[in-house]
Structure formats: structure tokens, C-alpha cells
Design a protein around this motif. Structure first.
Motif, PDB file in Angstrom:
ATOM      1  N   ILE A   8       0.842  -1.273   0.025  1.00 21.02           N
ATOM      2  CA  ILE A   8      -0.087   0.015   0.002  1.00 21.02           C
ATOM      3  C   ILE A   8       0.851   1.255  -0.141  1.00 21.02           C
ATOM      4  CG2 ILE A   8      -1.616   1.343   1.245  1.00 21.02           C
ATOM      5  CD1 ILE A   8      -2.570  -1.261   2.417  1.00 21.02           C
ATOM      6  N   ALA A   9       0.720   2.094  -0.952  1.00 18.88           N
ATOM      7  CA  ALA A   9       1.759   3.268  -1.211  1.00 18.88           C
ATOM      8  C   ALA A   9       1.312   4.195   0.094  1.00 18.88           C
ATOM      9  CB  ALA A   9       1.562   3.790  -2.638  1.00 18.88           C
ATOM     10  N   ASP A  10       2.635   4.778   0.333  1.00 14.64           N
ATOM     11  CA  ASP A  10       2.686   5.903   1.491  1.00 14.64           C
ATOM     12  C   ASP A  10       1.695   6.986   0.868  1.00 14.64           C
ATOM     13  OD1 ASP A  10       3.364   7.821   3.011  1.00 14.64           O
ATOM     14  OD2 ASP A  10       5.323   7.420   2.980  1.00 14.64           O
ATOM     15  N   ASP A  11       0.708   7.168   1.926  1.00 12.95           N
ATOM     16  CA  ASP A  11      -0.357   8.318   1.717  1.00 12.95           C
ATOM     17  C   ASP A  11       0.326   9.715   1.411  1.00 12.95           C
ATOM     18  OD1 ASP A  11      -2.324   6.711   1.794  1.00 12.95           O
ATOM     19  OD2 ASP A  11      -2.622   7.053   3.855  1.00 12.95           O
ATOM     20  N   ASN A  12       1.659   9.898   1.767  1.00  9.53           N
ATOM     21  CA  ASN A  12       2.295  11.137   1.937  1.00  9.53           C
ATOM     22  C   ASN A  12       3.093  11.541   0.818  1.00  9.53           C
ATOM     23  OD1 ASN A  12       1.199  12.161   4.399  1.00  9.53           O
ATOM     24  ND2 ASN A  12       2.499  10.677   5.546  1.00  9.53           N
ATOM     25  N   ARG A  13       3.243  10.595  -0.457  1.00  5.07           N
ATOM     26  CA  ARG A  13       4.201  10.381  -1.441  1.00  5.07           C
ATOM     27  C   ARG A  13       4.028  11.727  -2.226  1.00  5.07           C
ATOM     28  NH1 ARG A  13      -0.179   7.191  -2.156  1.00  5.07           N
ATOM     29  NH2 ARG A  13      -1.321   7.110  -4.234  1.00  5.07           N
ATOM     30  N   TYR A  14       2.853  12.530  -2.084  1.00  2.00           N
ATOM     31  CA  TYR A  14       2.969  13.817  -2.933  1.00  2.00           C
ATOM     32  C   TYR A  14       2.732  15.021  -1.980  1.00  2.00           C
ATOM     33  CZ  TYR A  14       1.530  10.692  -6.666  1.00  2.00           C
ATOM     34  OH  TYR A  14       1.542   9.598  -7.380  1.00  2.00           O
ATOM     35  N   ASP A  15       3.710  14.736  -0.788  1.00  2.85           N
ATOM     36  CA  ASP A  15       3.731  16.116   0.281  1.00  2.85           C
ATOM     37  C   ASP A  15       4.647  16.841   0.013  1.00  2.85           C
ATOM     38  OD1 ASP A  15       6.088  14.659   0.609  1.00  2.85           O
ATOM     39  OD2 ASP A  15       5.770  14.316   2.687  1.00  2.85           O
ATOM     40  N   GLY A  16       5.121  17.192  -1.241  1.00  2.00           N
ATOM     41  CA  GLY A  16       6.091  18.199  -1.312  1.00  2.00           C
ATOM     42  C   GLY A  16       7.405  17.841  -1.528  1.00  2.00           C
ATOM     43  N   ARG A  17       7.941  16.696  -0.938  1.00  2.00           N
ATOM     44  CA  ARG A  17       9.157  16.260  -1.042  1.00  2.00           C
ATOM     45  C   ARG A  17       9.934  16.272  -2.551  1.00  2.00           C
ATOM     46  NH1 ARG A  17       8.928  10.844   1.927  1.00  2.00           N
ATOM     47  NH2 ARG A  17       7.070  10.670   0.889  1.00  2.00           N
ATOM     48  N   CYS A  54      11.626  -0.140  -6.100  1.00  2.00           N
ATOM     49  CA  CYS A  54      10.425   0.473  -6.738  1.00  2.00           C
ATOM     50  C   CYS A  54       9.496   1.038  -5.539  1.00  2.00           C
ATOM     51  CB  CYS A  54       9.976  -0.570  -7.472  1.00  2.00           C
ATOM     52  SG  CYS A  54      10.903  -0.992  -8.888  1.00  2.00           S
ATOM     53  N   ARG A  55       9.168   0.124  -4.561  1.00  2.00           N
ATOM     54  CA  ARG A  55       8.136   0.698  -3.652  1.00  2.00           C
ATOM     55  C   ARG A  55       8.736   1.715  -2.924  1.00  2.00           C
ATOM     56  NH1 ARG A  55       6.391  -4.503   0.139  1.00  2.00           N
ATOM     57  NH2 ARG A  55       5.079  -5.539  -1.311  1.00  2.00           N
ATOM     58  N   THR A  56      10.106   1.817  -2.442  1.00  2.00           N
ATOM     59  CA  THR A  56      10.748   2.981  -1.871  1.00  2.00           C
ATOM     60  C   THR A  56      10.811   4.401  -2.973  1.00  2.00           C
ATOM     61  OG1 THR A  56      11.964   1.708  -0.580  1.00  2.00           O
ATOM     62  CG2 THR A  56      12.969   3.941  -0.812  1.00  2.00           C
ATOM     63  N   ALA A  57      10.904   3.971  -4.095  1.00  7.22           N
ATOM     64  CA  ALA A  57      10.973   5.219  -5.125  1.00  7.22           C
ATOM     65  C   ALA A  57       9.644   5.657  -5.102  1.00  7.22           C
ATOM     66  CB  ALA A  57      11.523   4.729  -6.458  1.00  7.22           C
ATOM     67  N   PHE A  58       8.506   4.957  -5.132  1.00  2.00           N
ATOM     68  CA  PHE A  58       7.178   5.392  -5.469  1.00  2.00           C
ATOM     69  C   PHE A  58       6.975   6.143  -4.231  1.00  2.00           C
ATOM     70  CE2 PHE A  58       2.419   4.730  -6.002  1.00  2.00           C
ATOM     71  CZ  PHE A  58       2.347   5.778  -6.875  1.00  2.00           C
ATOM     72  N   ASP A  59       7.156   5.516  -3.079  1.00  2.16           N
ATOM     73  CA  ASP A  59       6.731   6.217  -1.865  1.00  2.16           C
ATOM     74  C   ASP A  59       7.573   7.581  -1.550  1.00  2.16           C
ATOM     75  OD1 ASP A  59       4.941   4.102  -0.891  1.00  2.16           O
ATOM     76  OD2 ASP A  59       6.728   3.137   0.094  1.00  2.16           O
ATOM     77  N   ALA A  60       8.578   7.740  -2.325  1.00  2.00           N
ATOM     78  CA  ALA A  60       9.133   9.178  -2.145  1.00  2.00           C
ATOM     79  C   ALA A  60       8.677   9.892  -3.104  1.00  2.00           C
ATOM     80  CB  ALA A  60      10.770   8.768  -2.350  1.00  2.00           C
ATOM     81  N   GLY A  61       7.792   9.779  -3.878  1.00  2.00           N
ATOM     82  CA  GLY A  61       7.333  10.600  -5.143  1.00  2.00           C
ATOM     83  C   GLY A  61       7.831  10.591  -6.259  1.00  2.00           C
ATOM     84  N   ILE A  62       8.886   9.558  -6.525  1.00  2.00           N
ATOM     85  CA  ILE A  62       9.240   9.053  -7.631  1.00  2.00           C
ATOM     86  C   ILE A  62       8.350   8.319  -8.719  1.00  2.00           C
ATOM     87  CG2 ILE A  62      11.170   7.933  -8.996  1.00  2.00           C
ATOM     88  CD1 ILE A  62      12.889   8.496  -6.545  1.00  2.00           C
ATOM     89  N   THR A  63       7.816   8.882  -9.669  1.00  2.00           N
ATOM     90  CA  THR A  63       6.649   8.458 -10.513  1.00  2.00           C
ATOM     91  C   THR A  63       7.053   7.690 -11.804  1.00  2.00           C
ATOM     92  OG1 THR A  63       6.079  10.306 -11.405  1.00  2.00           O
ATOM     93  CG2 THR A  63       4.898   9.806  -9.441  1.00  2.00           C
ATOM     94  N   ARG A  94      -1.346   2.374 -11.483  1.00  2.00           N
ATOM     95  CA  ARG A  94      -0.758   2.384 -12.975  1.00  2.00           C
ATOM     96  C   ARG A  94      -1.046   3.774 -13.515  1.00  2.00           C
ATOM     97  NH1 ARG A  94       1.570   4.079 -16.638  1.00  2.00           N
ATOM     98  NH2 ARG A  94       1.458   3.021 -18.800  1.00  2.00           N
ATOM     99  N   ASP A  95      -2.104   4.590 -13.227  1.00  2.00           N
ATOM    100  CA  ASP A  95      -2.411   5.897 -13.755  1.00  2.00           C
ATOM    101  C   ASP A  95      -1.722   7.091 -13.027  1.00  2.00           C
ATOM    102  OD1 ASP A  95      -4.223   4.837 -15.434  1.00  2.00           O
ATOM    103  OD2 ASP A  95      -6.012   5.155 -14.204  1.00  2.00           O
ATOM    104  N   GLU A  96      -1.027   6.679 -11.808  1.00  2.00           N
ATOM    105  CA  GLU A  96       0.000   7.475 -11.501  1.00  2.00           C
ATOM    106  C   GLU A  96       1.475   7.401 -11.624  1.00  2.00           C
ATOM    107  OE1 GLU A  96      -0.367   8.046  -7.003  1.00  2.00           O
ATOM    108  OE2 GLU A  96      -2.251   6.958  -7.086  1.00  2.00           O
ATOM    109  N   LEU A  97       1.797   6.174 -12.658  1.00  2.00           N
ATOM    110  CA  LEU A  97       3.153   6.276 -13.181  1.00  2.00           C
ATOM    111  C   LEU A  97       3.336   6.537 -14.539  1.00  2.00           C
ATOM    112  CD1 LEU A  97       3.072   2.387 -11.541  1.00  2.00           C
ATOM    113  CD2 LEU A  97       3.778   4.481 -10.647  1.00  2.00           C
ATOM    114  N   LEU A  98       4.783   7.211 -14.519  1.00  2.00           N
ATOM    115  CA  LEU A  98       5.149   7.351 -15.979  1.00  2.00           C
ATOM    116  C   LEU A  98       6.125   6.047 -16.027  1.00  2.00           C
ATOM    117  CD1 LEU A  98       6.104  11.036 -16.154  1.00  2.00           C
ATOM    118  CD2 LEU A  98       4.414   9.836 -17.705  1.00  2.00           C
TER     119      LEU A  98
END
Length: 353
Positions: A8-17, A54-63, A94-98
């Protein structure tokens, strides 16, 4: 049986980091740091580590996750392994990923498994989609220029990929100044969105700053940044850490578990020795900035994001912690004139002329 808990992705992945930048004049935004799967996603790597990266990257806002058909080893392995990560972890997002892939270099035997022909590019894209388990990729790249194929044919194949719905955008990679402008013109005439040129760029390799004619005042050579701005596309850079030279891995010699120590396909012992003094000087400058050498090397590239030419920088990682360390680079992308002059003195641009 896989007993790993459902991701389950981090809810804070788009927190501005993680800031996002537009690709030229398009509406497409990219994370300023993206994850490349050139290394460490082949069949010689640990799949559980791939999942964690990959999980760590997406949780950090890397899409953005960037691949090519022949990344491995063996060819196709990176796409296949990332397809497994998608199926097990990331498919709900998928729709959040490039997700981007490429074709252009050697892939299979015979005359149709390499280059820029329509036959090769479109066949490769179908194979890539099958390995990834996807209906489409976000960007499909021509991975290299091909003097044996008319540029109109190569760009026409990219146009067909987009028009068929198998790719949302077209991209080019390793294209020089003049060919970039021609490629963009062809695709624009076909009403196909081309958004990006993927090129090698780092403190030790600044060829993109010199790849072009002199400007009208004959003051400096134009480069791929100028071409991108003129064409209204972005740049995404690979090898930002010079295959690991611009990290702390080689400050005190060559570790046995380093790339040079166990996989010297792209970096050799002599590369480390010849650059060691420069690496030490750059590391001292990074420490003065409160950054690791890797962070400073990435920040130096992203400093140009202000003028819109560089949309993202591609990092590779062999462990999740490296992703998080590199992602910190976005926190300090300002360089003083003195700092930039010091970097130029350590690694002069004239070395590339």
C-alpha cells in the motif's frame, strides 16, 4: 508462495518532497528524480531488492520508471522483472506512473533486431508491452540515431506507436543537436506529441553543452539544452553519477562489491584512478554544501531546471537507501557563482572540446 504483505503506497508520497517539472511546452510533468532500470534489474540481481527499490521510489514521490528493451542481463530481463513488480505491487497505481521504454540498440539476431527501422521499433514495442504486462507505455523512445534508416521512417514508427494507443508520447534518446530539431519537426508535422530527449550528462561528461553550432555572436557553442528549448521539449539525463564515480564509493580505493570490483562492463579501474583527485576535490566541495557527493552531482544537473531545459535526472540504485539519498538532492539545487566556478575548475568543460 509469496507471503510478502500487499503493498500500500505511502499516503504522503505527494507531500512536496519531490518537485515535478514540465517536459518543455507539453502538459506532461516528471519528477525531478526518476528511477532508471539500466542496472540492477537483470536476472543476475535479487528480485526482492528490485521490489523494495521500486516501492521506496514510489513512496518518495518518484513516479517515473525508465527501461529499454535490452536492459538486463539477459536482454528483456529488466522489462520482465519490472512487469513482475507491477503485477505484485504497483499495478493499482498505474495511472500515477510514468513507464517508459526504448528500442534502437541490439536486441535479437538478424537484420531486424537493431536500429531505427519501422519493422524493428514496432515489433520491439509489442514485445516490451508483453514483458511488462501493459497495454501501453507512457513514452516510447527511439534509443539512438541510425544513419542507415531515414529519419522520417524512424519518426513515422514512433508516430504509429502513439496513434495506435501503445504509447502516449514519443521520445528520442542520444540524438544530437541537428537531428533533435529535425526529429521534432517531423513529428510535429504528423501531429504526434514528442516531449523528451534522453541524454548522458554529468560533471565529467558535458558533451551536451557543446553539441551544436556556434550562436549568432560566435560567443559559445549551442548545445542540446538550446535545442530542447528551441524545440519545446525537455531533457532527461542518464549516468548523472558517471557510473558511480561521482559517489563516495571510490574515495578510498575500489571496494570488492563495487561496480568496478564485480561488474566492470561500464566502469574500469583506470577510470577511477584517472579521476581520483577530481573526485576527492568534488567531495570536499559537496561536504561544504552539506551534501553527499552523489547529491551534489544530481543537484548540479537540476540547477538548470529553472530554465526549463532539464525535466528530470535518472538515477540507478542497487538498494533502497540509495534512492532515498539521491532524492534528497532536490532540497538544495542552488549553486553560488563561486561553487559553479570551482566545479568548472575541477572538471573543465574544455576537456570535452
Amino acid at each position: 508462495m509469496d507471503i510478502t504483505p500487499r503493498y500500500i503506497a505511502d499516503d504522503n508520497r505527494y507531500d512536496g518532497r519531490m518537485p515535478y517539472s514540465r517536459c518543455g511546452r507539453s502538459g506532461l510533468a516528471m519528477p525531478q528524480v526518476s528511477l532508471g532500470l539500466w542496472h540492477n534489474f537483470g536476472d543476475n540481481a535479487c528480485f526482492d531488492t528490485m521490489r523494495a527499490i521500486c516501492r521506496t521510489a514510489f513512496d518518495a514521490g518518484i513516479t517515473q520508471f525508465d527501461i529499454a528493451n535490452n536492459y538486463g542481463p539477459e536482454y528483456g530481463a529488466a522489462e520482465r522483472n519490472f512487469g513482475r513488480v507491477l503485477k505484485q505491487d504497483l499495478k493499482p497505481y498505474r495511472d500515477e506512473l510514468l513507464i517508459t521504454t526504448k528500442a534502437g540498440y541490439d536486441m535479437w539476431p538478424g537484420p531486424y533486431g537493431d536500429g531505427g527501422s519501422r519493422k524493428y521499433l514496432l515489433a520491439s514495442l509489442d514485445q516490451s508491452l508483453s514483458r511488462l504486462g501493459l497495454d501501453y507505455v507512457d513514452i516510447f523512445y527511439s534509443h539512438r540515431m541510425d544513419d542507415d534508416t531515414p529519419l522520417e521512417e524512424t519518426m513515422g514508427a514512433l508516430a504509429s506507436a502513439v496513434q495506435s494507443g501503445k504509447a502516449l508520447y514519443a521520445g528520442i534518446s542520444n540524438y544530437d543537436y541537428e537531428t533533435t530539431l529535425r526529429a521534432v519537426e517531423i513529428l510535429r508535422e504528423l501531429h504526434v506529441p514528442i516531449v523528451i530527449n534522453q541524454v548522458r550528462y554529468n560533471i565529467f561528461d558535458r558533451h551536451i553543452e557543446l553539441d551544436g553550432p556556434r550562436d549568432s555572436n560566435d560567443e559559445k557553442p549551442l548545445g542540446l539544452k538550446d535545442a530542447a528549448q528551441k524545440a519545446g521539449i525537455g531533457l532527461i539525463t542518464f549516468s548523472p553519477l558517471a557510473q558511480g564515480l561521482l559517489t563516495n564509493r571510490y574515495l578510498d580505493g575500489i571496494p570488492t562489491d563495487s561496480r568496478v570490483g564485480h561488474d566492470p562492463r561500464f566502469l574500469h579501474e583506470e577510470d577511477v584512478k584517472s579521476r581520483h583527485e577530481q573526485i576527492m576535490q568534488l567531495n570536499a566541495l559537496a561536504q561544504d554544501r552539506g551534501q553527499s557527493l552523489a547529491q551534489m552531482a544530481l543537484s548540479w544537473i537540476l540547477r538548470d531546471g529553472i530554465d526549463g531545459s532539464i525535466s528530470s535526472v535518472l538515477i540507478g540504485a542497487s538498494k533502497p537507501e540509495q534512492v532515498l539519498d539521491c532524492a534528497q538532492a532536490v532540497k538544495n539545487t542552488h549553486f553560488s557563482e563561486d561553487e559553479l566556478a570551482a566545479i568548472d575548475a575541477i572538471a573543465p568543460v574544455r576537456e570535452l572540446e
